[in-house]
Every structure is written in C-alpha cells, then in structure tokens.
Design a protein around this motif. Sequence first.
Motif, PDB file in Angstrom:
ATOM      1  N   MET A   1       0.822  -1.214   0.000  1.00  0.00           N
ATOM      2  CA  MET A   1       0.000   0.000   0.000  1.00  0.00           C
ATOM      3  C   MET A   1       0.853   1.260   0.000  1.00  0.00           C
ATOM      4  SD  MET A   1      -3.020  -1.214   2.617  1.00  0.00           S
ATOM      5  CE  MET A   1      -4.138   0.143   2.337  1.00  0.00           C
ATOM      6  N   ASP A   2       2.078   1.165   0.509  1.00  0.00           N
ATOM      7  CA  ASP A   2       2.981   2.321   0.500  1.00  0.00           C
ATOM      8  C   ASP A   2       3.396   2.716  -0.918  1.00  0.00           C
ATOM      9  OD1 ASP A   2       2.943   2.897   3.144  1.00  0.00           O
ATOM     10  OD2 ASP A   2       4.884   2.005   3.635  1.00  0.00           O
ATOM     11  N   GLN A   3       3.173   1.809  -1.873  1.00  0.00           N
ATOM     12  CA  GLN A   3       3.504   2.137  -3.261  1.00  0.00           C
ATOM     13  C   GLN A   3       2.640   3.276  -3.801  1.00  0.00           C
ATOM     14  OE1 GLN A   3       6.180   0.657  -4.786  1.00  0.00           O
ATOM     15  NE2 GLN A   3       6.400  -0.268  -2.759  1.00  0.00           N
ATOM     16  N   SER A   4       1.534   3.568  -3.090  1.00  0.00           N
ATOM     17  CA  SER A   4       0.681   4.683  -3.532  1.00  0.00           C
ATOM     18  C   SER A   4       1.393   6.022  -3.419  1.00  0.00           C
ATOM     19  CB  SER A   4      -0.614   4.710  -2.706  1.00  0.00           C
ATOM     20  OG  SER A   4      -0.330   4.939  -1.341  1.00  0.00           O
ATOM     21  N   LEU A   5       2.495   6.076  -2.642  1.00  0.00           N
ATOM     22  CA  LEU A   5       3.272   7.324  -2.544  1.00  0.00           C
ATOM     23  C   LEU A   5       3.886   7.710  -3.886  1.00  0.00           C
ATOM     24  CD1 LEU A   5       5.110   6.772   0.867  1.00  0.00           C
ATOM     25  CD2 LEU A   5       3.240   8.361   0.400  1.00  0.00           C
ATOM     26  N   LEU A   6       4.009   6.718  -4.787  1.00  0.00           N
ATOM     27  CA  LEU A   6       4.546   7.020  -6.119  1.00  0.00           C
ATOM     28  C   LEU A   6       3.604   7.908  -6.917  1.00  0.00           C
ATOM     29  CD1 LEU A   6       5.928   3.469  -7.044  1.00  0.00           C
ATOM     30  CD2 LEU A   6       7.207   5.437  -6.176  1.00  0.00           C
ATOM     31  N   LEU A   7       2.333   8.030  -6.454  1.00  0.00           N
ATOM     32  CA  LEU A   7       1.391   8.932  -7.132  1.00  0.00           C
ATOM     33  C   LEU A   7       1.704  10.397  -6.847  1.00  0.00           C
ATOM     34  CD1 LEU A   7      -1.929   7.002  -6.334  1.00  0.00           C
ATOM     35  CD2 LEU A   7      -0.702   7.039  -8.514  1.00  0.00           C
ATOM     36  N   LEU A   8       2.433  10.643  -5.752  1.00  0.00           N
ATOM     37  CA  LEU A   8       2.773  12.024  -5.391  1.00  0.00           C
ATOM     38  C   LEU A   8       3.913  12.537  -6.258  1.00  0.00           C
ATOM     39  CD1 LEU A   8       2.771  11.690  -1.486  1.00  0.00           C
ATOM     40  CD2 LEU A   8       0.982  12.702  -2.899  1.00  0.00           C
ATOM     41  N   PRO A   9       3.970  13.839  -6.487  1.00  0.00           N
ATOM     42  CA  PRO A   9       5.132  14.404  -7.185  1.00  0.00           C
ATOM     43  C   PRO A   9       6.413  14.108  -6.407  1.00  0.00           C
ATOM     44  CG  PRO A   9       3.366  16.024  -6.984  1.00  0.00           C
ATOM     45  CD  PRO A   9       2.970  14.847  -6.150  1.00  0.00           C
ATOM     46  N   PRO A  10       7.546  13.908  -7.088  1.00  0.00           N
ATOM     47  CA  PRO A  10       8.794  13.536  -6.389  1.00  0.00           C
ATOM     48  C   PRO A  10       9.166  14.479  -5.243  1.00  0.00           C
ATOM     49  CG  PRO A  10       9.069  13.326  -8.759  1.00  0.00           C
ATOM     50  CD  PRO A  10       7.720  13.944  -8.540  1.00  0.00           C
ATOM     51  N   GLU A  11       8.893  15.780  -5.427  1.00  0.00           N
ATOM     52  CA  GLU A  11       9.282  16.735  -4.381  1.00  0.00           C
ATOM     53  C   GLU A  11       8.383  16.678  -3.147  1.00  0.00           C
ATOM     54  OE1 GLU A  11       6.830  18.832  -7.576  1.00  0.00           O
ATOM     55  OE2 GLU A  11       8.587  17.505  -7.480  1.00  0.00           O
ATOM     56  N   TRP A  12       7.241  15.997  -3.240  1.00  0.00           N
ATOM     57  CA  TRP A  12       6.326  15.880  -2.104  1.00  0.00           C
ATOM     58  C   TRP A  12       6.526  14.574  -1.321  1.00  0.00           C
ATOM     59  CZ3 TRP A  12       0.763  17.811  -3.693  1.00  0.00           C
ATOM     60  CH2 TRP A  12       0.847  19.161  -4.062  1.00  0.00           C
ATOM     61  N   ARG A  13       7.347  13.691  -1.805  1.00  0.00           N
ATOM     62  CA  ARG A  13       7.526  12.404  -1.159  1.00  0.00           C
ATOM     63  C   ARG A  13       8.366  12.543   0.115  1.00  0.00           C
ATOM     64  NH1 ARG A  13       8.783   9.120  -6.789  1.00  0.00           N
ATOM     65  NH2 ARG A  13       6.774   9.625  -7.764  1.00  0.00           N
ATOM     66  N   PRO A  14       8.103  11.698   1.121  1.00  0.00           N
ATOM     67  CA  PRO A  14       8.773  11.832   2.426  1.00  0.00           C
ATOM     68  C   PRO A  14      10.293  11.811   2.345  1.00  0.00           C
ATOM     69  CG  PRO A  14       6.982  10.247   2.569  1.00  0.00           C
ATOM     70  CD  PRO A  14       7.115  10.616   1.129  1.00  0.00           C
TER      71      PRO A  14
END
Length: 200
Positions: free
Chosen positions: A29-42
Amino acid sequence: MRKYFITGLLILVPLAITAWVLHAVISTMDQSLLLLPPEWRPEKLVGFQFLGLGTILTLLIVFVTGLLAQNFIGNYVVRLWEALLNRIPIVNSIYSSVKQVSDTLFSSSGNAFRKAVLIEYPRQGSWTIGFLTGVPGGDVVNHLQGEFVSVYVPTTPNPTSGFFLMVPKKDAIELDMSVDAALKYIVSMGVVAPEHLPPK
C-alpha cells in the motif's frame, strides 16, 4: 527441551507470520506514494521513508473515491468510466468479472458469505462446512427441480480455492456459527474448534 522448543514455536510462528503479512500489505500500500510528485515524497522532505504513510494515503484515496461516487456528478463519471472499460475487448471480460464478484462480496445488501452451512460432501455420510453465496441463476434454474442454494466449499488450509456447488436448500444446514469462526475451523483443519453451543 523438545517440549519447550515446540511451545516457543507455537507462540512465535503465528506472531512472525502475522508480522510478515502486515509488513507485506503495508509495503504494498505504501507504493501509492509514487502517485505524489517527487518533491512531495517523504524521502525528499525529511530524508527518509515513513512506513505506513502510503497506507494512510491509500485509505484516504479509497474514502474520497467512495465519497465522490455517491453524488450525481461522481456517479455519472463512474458510469462513463465503466462504459469505456466495457468497450475494450480483453479488459471488458476481466473488469466485469471482478466487479460482479466484488459487488457480491462487499455490497451491504448482498447475502454472500453471510451464513456458514453444513453440507454432505464429497460423498454420503461425509460432511463439510461451506458458505452460502446466493441462489442459482440463468438457464441453470430451468434444469433444477425444487429450491436450490449456491454454496462455496473452501479447501483446507487455503480457503481461497475451493468448489462451487448447487445443493437442495433442505440439504444445507445453517450453522449457528459466525463466518470468522467457520473460516478458522477450516483453515486450522479442525484443530481450532468453535465453542460448543447447546442445540436449540
């Protein structure tokens, strides 16, 4: 020593398998972070990943999707999207099959897997636990005499595979047992028996 070793296994193996399954689910489910723009990722903001942040994002996406689909515009968009998918040859068969199953299983008005039943299978005098999934439909009804029910009989210890049977309603004995308890009984191969209830 053998007794202590087996006792340790009985305690630690279920914990280890539970932790492994939870880690696999959360990591997926953490793969959903790939939907965020690269600069918004943790990892860009704080320099490291937060395990479970993608799970929260996934649950939020599911909730917002359900919320939007409930209004008139969202419902219209969903219908358009489904009409588009139904026009694509291979996607159509996969999507429609999965949607029918998910609608049956997750619909609050459906009756799938709401009842555990006892049926005689695979031969007379041999009994197993199954789950009511509905009633036969289509042309099948024209060839059955009397009232029948559809039953799913899971295999042990993997309940995701099994057999679909249509049996006379009178031969399917409804059990005073929750679906969870019945599944535990099946997966444990009869080791984890439900609480014995006196006959009504």
